[in-house]
Scaffold this motif. Structure first.
Motif, PDB file in Angstrom:
ATOM      1  N   SER A 134       0.119   4.669  -8.354  1.00 36.29           N
ATOM      2  CA  SER A 134       1.114   3.724  -7.825  1.00 36.29           C
ATOM      3  C   SER A 134       1.475   4.002  -6.365  1.00 36.29           C
TER       4      SER A 134
ATOM      5  N   SER B 255      -3.853  -0.496  -2.180  1.00 35.80           N
ATOM      6  CA  SER B 255      -3.378   0.185  -3.382  1.00 35.80           C
ATOM      7  C   SER B 255      -4.155   1.475  -3.583  1.00 35.80           C
TER       8      SER B 255
ATOM      9  N   LEU C  78       0.338   3.953  -2.031  1.00 39.03           N
ATOM     10  CA  LEU C  78      -0.302   3.063  -1.064  1.00 39.03           C
ATOM     11  C   LEU C  78      -1.022   3.893  -0.013  1.00 39.03           C
TER      12      LEU C  78
END
Length: 251
Positions: free
Chosen positions: A222, A218, A224
């Motif tokens: 929001s 994470s 990756l």
């Protein structure tokens, strides 16, 4: 004639609207996402004709037709390549390949107008078309790349490539051996040459190989962060707007 446009890129939608106005066709409304379109169709009279993009901001436009029974005629406006377009041409009024040409648009509209008086139903098997987009038949994807090393050429198999990336106006591939090579292409061209179940474009700068992913973490806003088996020259971040599609691709 009741006409709507479903297109997530607002400049493209406005350009198409202006082109239709030159043909004396007024657009009733422009919709920009799957969710927005479903809500609109649930609460409004369905149009005679839809100009339909395929890749919307929140998914494929086929999801609209999975939720709503729509009998409108459809003209596709798409950037998808010729293999998928062959399917559209069988059942739809027509397709228009972006960037849309004025002449092609006029021909497509004329086709609709010639059919309209006879009330000919336009039936589209969206599931079959959707399958073709995911698994195009007879599609020839790149199996290897040739790279120049001095005066020599070296062949690199696609399975040995962890990622493709752009940097300083150049496009590179990176191998599992920890070597990068400059390519005579762009990421945009690679988009139609790489097998989509194996390679995913996570942002403007990177394609990653699913088989080279070592870890996913994470990240801020929001997003990756992707960690590959060998590549560690810079952070590889999945753009926020691509996270949903990326997770779907992993599955």
């Amino acid at each position: 004639m009741h006409v709507i446009i479903i297109e997530d890129e607002k400049p493209s939608a406005r350009r198409l609207q202006r082109m239709l106005q030159k043909l004396d066709i007024e657009v009733s409304i422009m919709l920009h996402s799957v969710e927005e379109s479903i809500v609109w169709f649930e609460n409004n009279t369905h149009p005679d004709l839809i100009f339909l993009d395929i890749q919307l901001s929140d998914g494929l436009s086929f999801e609209i037709f999975e939720s709503i029974d729509i009998k409108s005629a459809i003209i596709f406006t798409t950037a998808y390549d010729e293999y998928a377009l062959k399917a559209f041409k069988l059942n739809s009024i027509d397709y228009l390949l972006k960037p849309i040409d004025d002449g092609d648009l006029a021909v497509a509209v004329k086709k609709y107008q010639e059919r309209a008086p006879q009330k000919q139903a336009v039936t589209l098997d969206f599931n079959d078309i959707k399958k073709l987009l995911v698994n195009p038949i007879d599609r020839a994807y790149k199996k290897r790349f040739s790279v120049k090393i001095g005066q020599h050429l070296k062949l690199i198999n696609i399975d040995d490539i962890e990622c493709f990336y752009s940097e300083n106006k150049g496009t590179y591939l990176y191998t599992g051996e920890g070597r990068n090579y400059l390519l005579d292409t762009t990421l945009e061209l690679l988009e139609n040459e790489l097998e989509p179940q194996t390679f995913f474009r996570i942002n403007r700068k990177f394609f990653v190989n699913i088989n080279a992913i070592k870890d996913m973490v994470s990240y801020t806003n929001s997003r990756l962060q992707i960690k590959l088996k060998s590549y560690n020259e810079q952070d590889i971040i999945v753009a926020r707007e691509r996270v949903k599609d990326f997770k779907g691709w992993l599955e």
